[in-house]
Design a protein around this motif. Structure first.
Motif: not given
Ligand code: ATP
Ligand code: MG
Length: 246
Positions: A131-138
Motif C-alpha cells: 500500500a505504498d501509493a495513493r489514489i488521488p482525491n480519495l
C-alpha cells in the motif's frame, strides 16, 4: 454450507449469505458486508437470479478486454474474498492478472486474513499489503493501493465496489470492469464494462470466456470489446428489474 439442501428454491441466495457470515466469522469480511450482500440479493431476485443476455455479453467483452490489457489487476474486498476466492484466483490465471486486496474498512489484520485466505485457494502472489501509493482525491484510508498493482494498472476489475472509489479510479484514467447487481449504482455507471450479474456467476463465466478467447488475435478481441454497448447493457438490466417479469 452442507446444511442447506440443494433443492431449496433459494439455495444460491442462502449459500451466498452463509458465505458472508462465514467470512465475518473468519475475520475476512466486515460486518457491513452483510448489508451489501442484502442489497445485492434483492437485485438478484428481481433479475431472476440468472445471467441475463446483456450480462453475458458484458462478461465476454470483459474477458476480451482483460486479455488485451498490459497490466490488469483484480481488486479483492472482504465480500469478494468470502464469495469467490478460488474463482478469482482462476480468473487471474486465465487472463494473467494480479490480485490486489483493497478494503473499504482497511485494517492490517483483515488484509492479512484475506491474503492467507486467497493463498489457501491457490493464489501465489497477492498485492495490497505494501500500500505504498495513493489514489488521488480519495480520503487517506480508502486511497491506499500498491504502486506496482492498482496504481500502475491499465485495466482494473472492481467487483462490489463503492461509488467514490470507482469514480476516483475512473478519474485516474483506469479502464474499469465493474461487477455489481445494481445497475443504478455509481460504480457500474462509471465502468467501461459494467457487469450486472451476481459475482458468483460472473467470475466463472468470465474465466470460461477468457479460456475460449485465449488464442484469438488482437483485432478479434478488440472487435468484441467495441461491439459491447455499455449504455445498452445498463438499460437492459434496469428494464429487466423494472419489468417485474421473472
Ligand atoms: P454507492 O452508491 O457508493 O455505490 P452502494 O450502496 O452501492 O454505494 P455498497 O452497498 O457497499 O454501496 O455496494 C455494494 C454493491 O454491491 C451494491 O450495489 C450491491 O448491489 C452489490 N452486490 C452485493 N452483493 C453482490 C453480489 N453477490 N454480486 C454482485 N453485486 C453484488
Ligand atoms: Mg454501489
Amino acid at each position: 454450507e452442507e446444511e442447506i439442501p440443494e433443492d431449496h428454491p433459494r439455495y444460491q441466495d442462502l449459500l451466498t449469505r452463509h458465505r458472508i457470515e462465514a467470512g465475518v466469522e473468519k475475520g475476512i469480511t466486515h460486518l457491513q458486508g452483510m448489508h451489501a450482500e442484502g442489497r445485492g440479493s434483492a437485485f438478484d431476485y428481481l433479475l431472476g437470479e440468472e445471467t441475463i443476455p446483456s450480462a453475458a455479453a458484458a462478461e465476454r467483452a470483459a474477458a476480451a478486454r482483460l486479455l488485451l490489457a498490459d497490466e490488469p489487476v483484480l481488486s479483492i474486498n472482504g465480500n469478494v474474498a468470502a464469495l469467490v476466492p478460488g474463482e478469482m484466483v482462476q480468473l487471474a490465471a486465465a487472463v494473467d492478472a494480479d490480485l490486489e486486496v483493497n478494503l473499504f474498512n482497511r485494517t492490517p489484520e483483515r488484509i492479512d486474513a484475506i491474503v492467507d485466505h486467497l493463498a489457501e485457494h491457490g493464489a501465489e502472489d497477492v498485492k495490497g499489503i505494501e500500500a505504498d501509493a495513493r489514489i488521488p482525491n480519495l480520503d487517506h484510508k480508502r486511497a491506499k493501493v500498491d504502486s506496482d498493482g492498482i496504481y500502475a494498472a491499465d485495466v482494473v476489475v472492481v467487483p462490489l465496489e463503492d461509488g467514490d472509489r470507482a469514480e476516483a479510479l475512473e478519474a485516474m484514467g483506469k479502464t474499469e470492469i465493474v461487477i455489481d447487481l445494481n445497475p443504478l449504482s455509481r460504480s457500474p455507471q462509471v465502468a467501461e464494462i459494467p457487469i450486472v450479474d451476481n459475482i458468483i456467476r460472473a467470475v466463472p463465466n468470465m474465466t470460461e470466456h477468457a479460456r475460449e478467447l485465449e488464442g484469438e488475435t488482437e483485432s478479434t478481441l478488440q472487435a468484441i470489446v467495441e461491439e459491447f454497448d455499455r449504455d445498452e447493457a445498463l438499460e437492459a438490466a434496469e428494464q429487466r428489474i423494472r419489468s417485474g417479469r421473472l
